[in-house]
Each structure stands twice: as structure tokens, then as C-alpha cells.
Design a protein around this motif. Structure first.
Motif, PDB file in Angstrom:
ATOM      1  N   ILE A  99      15.994 -31.209 -20.748  1.00  0.00           N
ATOM      2  CA  ILE A  99      14.719 -31.317 -20.148  1.00  0.00           C
ATOM      3  C   ILE A  99      14.253 -30.174 -19.325  1.00  0.00           C
ATOM      4  CG2 ILE A  99      14.456 -33.613 -17.366  1.00  0.00           C
ATOM      5  CD1 ILE A  99      16.809 -35.282 -19.014  1.00  0.00           C
ATOM      6  N   VAL A 100      12.741 -30.815 -19.445  1.00  0.00           N
ATOM      7  CA  VAL A 100      12.228 -30.090 -18.525  1.00  0.00           C
ATOM      8  C   VAL A 100      11.399 -31.035 -17.120  1.00  0.00           C
ATOM      9  CG1 VAL A 100       9.871 -27.668 -17.955  1.00  0.00           C
ATOM     10  CG2 VAL A 100      11.382 -28.389 -20.020  1.00  0.00           C
ATOM     11  N   LYS A 101      11.582 -30.364 -15.798  1.00  0.00           N
ATOM     12  CA  LYS A 101      11.264 -31.721 -14.800  1.00  0.00           C
ATOM     13  C   LYS A 101      10.036 -30.317 -14.094  1.00  0.00           C
ATOM     14  CE  LYS A 101      12.077 -34.990 -11.016  1.00  0.00           C
ATOM     15  NZ  LYS A 101      12.447 -35.124 -10.275  1.00  0.00           N
ATOM     16  N   PRO A 102       8.613 -30.584 -13.846  1.00  0.00           N
ATOM     17  CA  PRO A 102       7.486 -29.266 -12.982  1.00  0.00           C
ATOM     18  C   PRO A 102       8.000 -30.403 -11.751  1.00  0.00           C
ATOM     19  CG  PRO A 102       6.322 -30.546 -14.139  1.00  0.00           C
ATOM     20  CD  PRO A 102       7.671 -31.036 -15.029  1.00  0.00           C
ATOM     21  N   LEU A 103       8.514 -29.602 -10.666  1.00  0.00           N
ATOM     22  CA  LEU A 103       8.500 -29.847  -9.490  1.00  0.00           C
ATOM     23  C   LEU A 103       6.913 -29.642  -8.613  1.00  0.00           C
ATOM     24  CD1 LEU A 103      12.141 -29.263  -8.239  1.00  0.00           C
ATOM     25  CD2 LEU A 103      10.771 -30.849  -8.787  1.00  0.00           C
ATOM     26  N   SER A 104       6.073 -30.481  -8.768  1.00  0.00           N
ATOM     27  CA  SER A 104       5.111 -30.795  -8.787  1.00  0.00           C
ATOM     28  C   SER A 104       4.099 -31.245  -7.496  1.00  0.00           C
ATOM     29  CB  SER A 104       3.850 -30.327  -9.722  1.00  0.00           C
ATOM     30  OG  SER A 104       4.695 -29.892 -10.969  1.00  0.00           O
ATOM     31  N   PRO A 105       4.669 -31.263  -5.574  1.00  0.00           N
ATOM     32  CA  PRO A 105       3.810 -31.620  -4.818  1.00  0.00           C
ATOM     33  C   PRO A 105       2.390 -31.413  -5.162  1.00  0.00           C
ATOM     34  CG  PRO A 105       5.044 -30.231  -3.615  1.00  0.00           C
ATOM     35  CD  PRO A 105       5.906 -29.970  -5.811  1.00  0.00           C
ATOM     36  N   ALA A 106       2.249 -32.326  -4.882  1.00  0.00           N
ATOM     37  CA  ALA A 106       0.286 -31.928  -4.320  1.00  0.00           C
ATOM     38  C   ALA A 106      -0.009 -31.611  -5.062  1.00  0.00           C
ATOM     39  CB  ALA A 106      -0.420 -31.768  -2.981  1.00  0.00           C
ATOM     40  N   GLY A 107       0.133 -31.633  -6.794  1.00  0.00           N
ATOM     41  CA  GLY A 107      -0.308 -30.926  -7.811  1.00  0.00           C
ATOM     42  C   GLY A 107      -0.170 -29.306  -8.137  1.00  0.00           C
ATOM     43  N   THR A 108       0.567 -28.823  -7.361  1.00  0.00           N
ATOM     44  CA  THR A 108       1.210 -27.504  -7.382  1.00  0.00           C
ATOM     45  C   THR A 108       2.669 -27.244  -7.942  1.00  0.00           C
ATOM     46  OG1 THR A 108      -0.164 -26.955  -5.545  1.00  0.00           O
ATOM     47  CG2 THR A 108       1.396 -25.274  -5.932  1.00  0.00           C
ATOM     48  N   THR A 109       2.682 -26.884  -8.785  1.00  0.00           N
ATOM     49  CA  THR A 109       4.133 -26.626  -9.625  1.00  0.00           C
ATOM     50  C   THR A 109       5.120 -25.342  -8.256  1.00  0.00           C
ATOM     51  OG1 THR A 109       3.367 -27.824 -12.555  1.00  0.00           O
ATOM     52  CG2 THR A 109       5.706 -26.051 -11.783  1.00  0.00           C
ATOM     53  N   VAL A 110       5.788 -25.597  -7.558  1.00  0.00           N
ATOM     54  CA  VAL A 110       6.641 -24.767  -7.477  1.00  0.00           C
ATOM     55  C   VAL A 110       7.309 -24.578  -7.832  1.00  0.00           C
ATOM     56  CG1 VAL A 110       8.092 -24.716  -4.922  1.00  0.00           C
ATOM     57  CG2 VAL A 110       5.861 -26.529  -5.130  1.00  0.00           C
ATOM     58  N   VAL A 111       8.102 -25.164  -9.180  1.00  0.00           N
ATOM     59  CA  VAL A 111       9.325 -24.547  -9.815  1.00  0.00           C
ATOM     60  C   VAL A 111      10.156 -25.426 -10.703  1.00  0.00           C
ATOM     61  CG1 VAL A 111      11.689 -25.732  -8.142  1.00  0.00           C
ATOM     62  CG2 VAL A 111      11.849 -23.419  -9.142  1.00  0.00           C
ATOM     63  N   TYR A 112      10.149 -25.070 -11.816  1.00  0.00           N
ATOM     64  CA  TYR A 112      10.795 -26.468 -12.951  1.00  0.00           C
ATOM     65  C   TYR A 112      12.228 -26.569 -12.635  1.00  0.00           C
ATOM     66  CZ  TYR A 112       6.059 -24.797 -15.068  1.00  0.00           C
ATOM     67  OH  TYR A 112       4.909 -25.093 -15.978  1.00  0.00           O
ATOM     68  N   GLU A 113      12.360 -27.780 -13.050  1.00  0.00           N
ATOM     69  CA  GLU A 113      13.454 -28.451 -12.276  1.00  0.00           C
ATOM     70  C   GLU A 113      14.159 -28.440 -14.989  1.00  0.00           C
ATOM     71  OE1 GLU A 113      17.539 -31.558 -11.224  1.00  0.00           O
ATOM     72  OE2 GLU A 113      14.845 -31.933 -11.360  1.00  0.00           O
ATOM     73  N   ILE A 114      15.587 -27.750 -15.301  1.00  0.00           N
ATOM     74  CA  ILE A 114      15.813 -27.592 -16.557  1.00  0.00           C
ATOM     75  C   ILE A 114      17.349 -28.565 -17.244  1.00  0.00           C
ATOM     76  CG2 ILE A 114      13.894 -26.339 -17.162  1.00  0.00           C
ATOM     77  CD1 ILE A 114      16.390 -23.697 -17.710  1.00  0.00           C
ATOM     78  N   ILE A 115      17.164 -28.482 -17.977  1.00  0.00           N
ATOM     79  CA  ILE A 115      18.544 -28.917 -18.190  1.00  0.00           C
ATOM     80  C   ILE A 115      18.512 -28.553 -19.711  1.00  0.00           C
ATOM     81  CG2 ILE A 115      20.651 -31.177 -18.299  1.00  0.00           C
ATOM     82  CD1 ILE A 115      19.584 -32.615 -16.614  1.00  0.00           C
TER      83      ILE A 115
END
Length: 118
Positions: A99-115
């Protein structure tokens, strides 16, 4: 009303990952040429990440298993958007990213959460 600066949050996330995490490598394989005889090119991208035990509430027994690990990958200096087709190498060992989940509030990717598969 002041707006929230997500670029600053990128920098804070990168600082924390750099301080408490480690170096890794994202490997991407791309194909070009005809489908019957493609040429595959492997490109490696250095990254900073932190890996930890998986939160037991995320384990579903099918896609996510108790032996998997979760983590965060800094976007600072990473010229690509991560996908599950990429591999990530940690301490010399390659892992599949489930799983790759971009944490992107307001369209700006801050960090990727991965499993990742352990």
C-alpha cells in the motif's frame, strides 16, 4: 484568515524522518519499446524513510498481515510519486510495497505512508 503552509509541514516531516529514520532506495522498472520485446530499464531513487511495526488495527489477514511493516517516506528530494509497482530497499533488502498512500491535504503531498511485505 491565514492559510496553512503545507510546504512547511513537508519540511517538518522530512526533518523528523531524517533524524529518526534511515536511508533507503526506491527502485522503479519501466518498459519501453514493442510489447512483444520490451526493453526494461531499472532506475533507483535514494529516499529517507522510517519503518516501524504495523498497527494491529490495520491487519486484515488478507492484504495486510501481522508480519508486514508500515512506514513513512519523505517526499523532499524524491522526484517521483511512489506506486505499489515500485520496490523499496531497506538495509540492502528489497521489499514490495503493498500500500502506498500519499498524505496530501489541500493537494500538497507531505509524506507517503507505506505498508511493505516483511
Amino acid at each position: 484568515m491565514a492559510t496553512f503552509d503545507y510546504a512547511e509541514m513537508q519540511a517538518v516531516a522530512d526533518e523528523l524522518i531524517t533524524e529518526f529514520g534511515q536511508q533507503g532506495t526506491v527502485t522503479r522498472i519501466t518498459s519501453s519499446g514493442p510489447s512483444y520485446d520490451p526493453t526494461q530499464t531499472t532506475t533507483e531513487y535514494p529516499c529517507r524513510l522510517v519503518i516501524m511495526e504495523i498497527d494491529i488495527s490495520k491487519v486484515d489477514g488478507t492484504l495486510i498481515e501481522a508480519t508486514d511493516k508500515m512506514g513513512y517516506v519523505s517526499v523532499v528530494g524524491l522526484p517521483i510519486a511512489l506506486t505499489t509497482a515500485d520496490k523499496i530497499t531497506i538495509d540492502g533488502k528489497p521489499h514490495a510495497m503493498k500500500i502506498v498512500k500519499p498524505l496530501s491535504p489541500a493537494g500538497t503531498t507531505v509524506v507517503y505512508e507505506i505498508i511493505i511485505a516483511a
